[in-house]
Design an enzyme around this catalytic site. Structure first.
Site, PDB file in Angstrom:
ATOM      1  N   GLU A  90      38.277  -4.401  82.370  1.00  0.00           N
ATOM      2  CA  GLU A  90      37.442  -4.886  82.211  1.00  0.00           C
ATOM      3  C   GLU A  90      36.752  -6.042  83.876  1.00  0.00           C
ATOM      4  O   GLU A  90      35.473  -6.284  83.701  1.00  0.00           O
ATOM      5  CB  GLU A  90      36.614  -5.063  81.150  1.00  0.00           C
ATOM      6  N   SER A 475      33.904   8.357  13.355  1.00  0.00           N
ATOM      7  CA  SER A 475      35.263   7.473  12.555  1.00  0.00           C
ATOM      8  C   SER A 475      35.280   6.384  13.006  1.00  0.00           C
ATOM      9  O   SER A 475      36.004   5.687  12.570  1.00  0.00           O
ATOM     10  CB  SER A 475      36.364   8.723  11.214  1.00  0.00           C
TER      11      SER A 475
END
Length: 808
Positions: A90, A475
């Site tokens: 780059e 229960s």
């Protein structure tokens, strides 16, 4: 003065004016270009959006949250070849220019003119950083001027290493990867510090156009760019020719790598919601937090397997729901005509198959899975009876395979084994369960939530039944009532106290003039029954009587002490667990018994660190002594009896001290198993989202118990079989197991019952402690007035409920 002099004067004046105008325009232009540019000094604290990671207790990754998938990596941890690959690709003069490369601009212009199109960019790395930070349009000249000015300013303030640090962490490299670290993990499945020259060149080649040069979508283009970058590295002298040649010849293994994560979606979503509520969406998705949870991956996997197996067994008992669909005659003929072969079949994976023929003589069905062929025999489908809607009706029996299959049926199967001789698969008929299950497991003493599963399939339903659902516990609520009895400040109840299990009638508070007669699950009455026997065998009538004696208001307030926050309806049906609770709060309540009376806050998130590793949250769960250690142990000792001789006997196969309780609601709509060992507390719920019955005899012991048993067996397999510790203030006395009557010294039989010190019975003493009813004719009906309704208590409303037939 002649005309020439006048011309010179006028020329000089005009030149001065133009110079002033030019200077003014330059000043205006400079201020226009630099207007709204950020302060370069702020870049010294570069804080881009980064990934938040959620970590399990063993350090494995659970989830990632982000808007941009970026992992910050210091420049000193980026290999030299990676840095140089990006510089070569780059900005070859990066280490020489001051942010703007005039020679590079001229070179790029000549190349583009010669090509007749844009083939080369002129932006330096500094300009690319400026563009990324300023978010400027790519082809607007004013924007380019802004980038150049900002790049020049950066070069004056930041070092080259600082600019590279921002660049290598900021750039987008395709497939959701921002920065070199995310790209290295995405394409190669490893961190950036392990990249070699060839891999670095491939990534550097993506900068120009990540989608165009994607190695996953366009490998040839990516290869061309990689070769170009390697060549540029050699031209710039960053690598030798030999290194370049080796890099170009190196084979590349590129694929889309997804991080391996713990499969705990309900847990992850609960953590995500907690983080968003506490820190906000921005910090959650951009803050780079590291979140450490209490989730145990191995236990979670065991829980998922236990739920899958338990629901598979349940769906077999519920019956066969029929084919997914039926093919037309034309589609069936097409399926039959396909050439036979192994096909694309994954052993053990569910997939759809077409029934192509049913052989009445051999009692087997032929199915096709695309090109593959398979068979299912009658023995494999005996379970596939039609669903029974009337729970009182007998379960139908399947007598022929033709009752299950017909040609053209599309069904769900699991391929098991392939036979090359017959070119066929052996198949198992499966179906998606209609029922749901939830499981919670907490570590004793710490409250760490090791497992949370809120349903059978998160992809189909994100509703968390462990946290959000309020279901009747049946229960499973009874231990809280018995604990309240053992802890009553004035009335003396012990495990040996007898209460008469006999018919009893109450006025129904909802239907004036009508009566409610609680009954046991077996529809039988058992006469004088000890507290131990009543809880072990889940006797409803005894529990209703006990609640009536204690007072509803007292029991509701006691349940609040144990961490129950849901609304509890103040009527006698509370004894049968008719008020909806969450699995979490009931599991925490059972944890009080396991943890010697201490109520712990649940811990899902243990700590949170910010992007710099600074700890910003540390769990500090409250520990509250809500009942005495002695009372907690007495309840534990009773719940051990549920497993040793009561409704939880199937847990004996685990061969370790355990305490637990089944729960089944009216019409078999909810099934629970709640229990614990000295190390781990676990609650399991099974039910259906539409609240329809689970099926005939689908009690807590049958529907939820196997899931609890399988999970706890796996979760505790590497832990020692410890006994529950006995706290101070608890004594033991030998009593008759059935009557609770103390046995004299030297007598035979019985077992050692636990009592609070000072409440143990002496030999010959009435075990009822003054509270038992004398066992006369226990089948004689007893009538009482309206069921007592407690005064208002926090969290409970005065809305009466119809008193239902009891659960189990």
């Amino acid at each position: 003065m002649g005309w020439l002099g006048r011309i010179l004067i006028w020329g000089a004046g005009l030149t001065l004016v133009l110079a002033i105008l030019a200077a003014g325009a330059a000043v205006v232009g400079w201020f226009y270009i630099t207007d709204n540019l950020p302060r370069v000094e702020s870049l010294t604290d570069y804080r881009p959006p980064t990934v938040t990671r959620v970590i399990a207790a063993d350090g494995s990754l659970m989830a990632q949250y982000y808007h941009q998938r970026r992992f910050l990596v210091p420049i000193n941890q980026v290999p030299r070849q990676v840095i140089l690959a990006f510089v070569a690709a780059e900005d070859g003069n990066f280490f020489k220019h001051q942010g703007i490369d005039l020679l590079g601009i001229l070179r790029a212009a000549i190349a583009n003119i010669q090509a007749g199109r844009v083939v080369q960019g002129a932006s330096t790395i500094s300009q690319q950083v400026a563009q990324a930070l300023l978010h400027t349009p790519a082809k607007v000249w004013v924007a380019k001027l802004k980038e150049m000015v900002f790049a020049w300013k950066m070069e004056k303030t930041l070092s080259k290493e600082e600019i590279l640090y921002i660049y290598l962490n900021e750039i987008y490299l395709g497939h959701g990867a921002y920065g070199v670290e995310a790209a290295a993990r995405t394409y190669f499945g490893k961190p950036a510090n392990e990249l070699d020259i060839a891999e670095a060149a491939l990534l550097a080649g993506l900068v120009q156009a990540p989608s165009r040069y994607s190695p996953l979508r366009h490998p040839r283009r990516a290869r061309t760019r990689q070769v170009y970058v390697i060549g540029r590295m050699a031209e710039e002298g960053f690598i030798t020719k030999e290194q370049a040649r080796a890099a170009m010849d190196q084979p590349m293994d590129v694929e889309l790598h997804s991080p391996r994560t713990v499969m705990a979606p309900y847990y992850e979503e609960a953590v995500r919601q907690w983080l968003e509520e506490r820190y906000g969406s921005k910090l959650l998705y951009e803050g780079g937090l590291t979140v450490h949870t209490a989730c145990d991956p191995a236990m979670t996997a065991a829980a998922k397997a236990a739920i899958a197996a338990g629901l598979a067994e349940l769906t077999h008992r519920q019956g066969y729901f029929g084919p997914l669909k039926r093919l037309s005659p034309e589609a069936l003929a097409q399926a039959r005509s396909r050439p036979v072969g192994p096909g694309e079949v994954a052993p053990g994976a569910r997939q759809e198959a077409v029934v192509t023929a049913v052989d009445r003589g051999k009692q087997r069905a032929e199915l096709r899975l695309g090109a593959a062929r398979g068979y299912i025999g009658f023995d494999q489908v005996k379970w596939a009876h039609p669903p029974v809607k009337d729970l009182s009706a007998p379960t139908p029996r399947v007598k022929s395979i033709e009752e299950v299959f017909a040609p053209g049926d599309v069904v769900l199967v699991r391929p098991e084994k392939y036979s090359a001789n017959t070119q066929s698969w052996s198949l198992e008929l499966v179906q998606e369960p209609v029922s749901q299950a939830a499981l919670l497991a907490l570590e004793n003493h710490t409250g760490r939530v090791r497992v949370m599963i809120g349903g059978s399939n998160f992809d189909k339903s994100q509703y968390n039944r462990a946290l959000q659902a309020r279901r009747q516990p049946g229960s499973a609520f009874k231990p809280l009532i018995y604990a309240a009895a053992l802890d009553h400040p004035t009335k003396v109840y012990t495990a040996s106290t007898q209460i008469l299990d006999a018919p009893i009638t109450y006025d129904d508070p909802v239907k004036p003039g009508e009566k409610w007669r609680p009954k046991n699950y077996s529809s039988r009455f058992y006469g004088p029954t000890t507290v131990r026997q009543a809880l072990a065998h889940s006797r409803n009538v005894v529990t209703v009587k006990l609640l009536s004696e204690l007072g509803i208001s007292y029991v509701i307030n006691y349940a609040r002490r144990l961490g129950i926050t849901s609304e509890l309806y103040p009527n006698l049906s509370l004894a049968l667990g008719t008020s909806g609770l969450s699995l979490l709060e009931l599991t925490l309540a059972y944890g009080v018994f396991d943890d010697q009376g201490i109520l712990m806050d649940p811990v899902f998130v243990e700590r949170v660190n910010d992007r710099n590793g600074v700890e910003i949250y540390q769990s500090a769960p409250q520990k509250r002594q809500v009942i005495s250690p002695a009372t907690a142990y007495l309840v534990t000792h009773l719940l051990q009896g549920v497993i040793q001789e009561g409704t939880g006997r199937s847990m004996l196969v685990l061969k370790r001290p355990l305490a637990g309780k089944t729960g089944t609601t009216n019409d078999l709509r909810d099934a629970w198993f709640m229990g614990y060992s000295p190390q781990l507390i676990c609650g399991v719920w099974v039910g259906q989202d539409d609240n329809s019955p689970l099926g005939k005899r689908e009690t807590g012991a049958r529907a939820a118990g196997p899931i609890w048993r399988e999970f706890m067996g796996q979760a505790l397999k590497d832990q020692p079989a410890e006994d529950f510790p006995v706290p101070e203030g608890v004594v033991f006395a030998r009593v008759d197991r059935n009557t609770g009557v103390p046995i004299a010294a030297g007598g035979k039989g019985g077992f050692f019952e636990s009592f609070k010190q000072g409440r143990e019975p002496a030999p010959g003493e009435d075990s009822g402690g003054g509270q038992s009813e004398k066992p006369q004719d226990f089948l004689q009906s007893e009538s009482f007035g309206a069921a007592p309704v407690a005064p208002a208590v926090p969290g409970a409303t005065q809305r009466p409920q119809a008193l239902p037939a009891p659960g189990h």
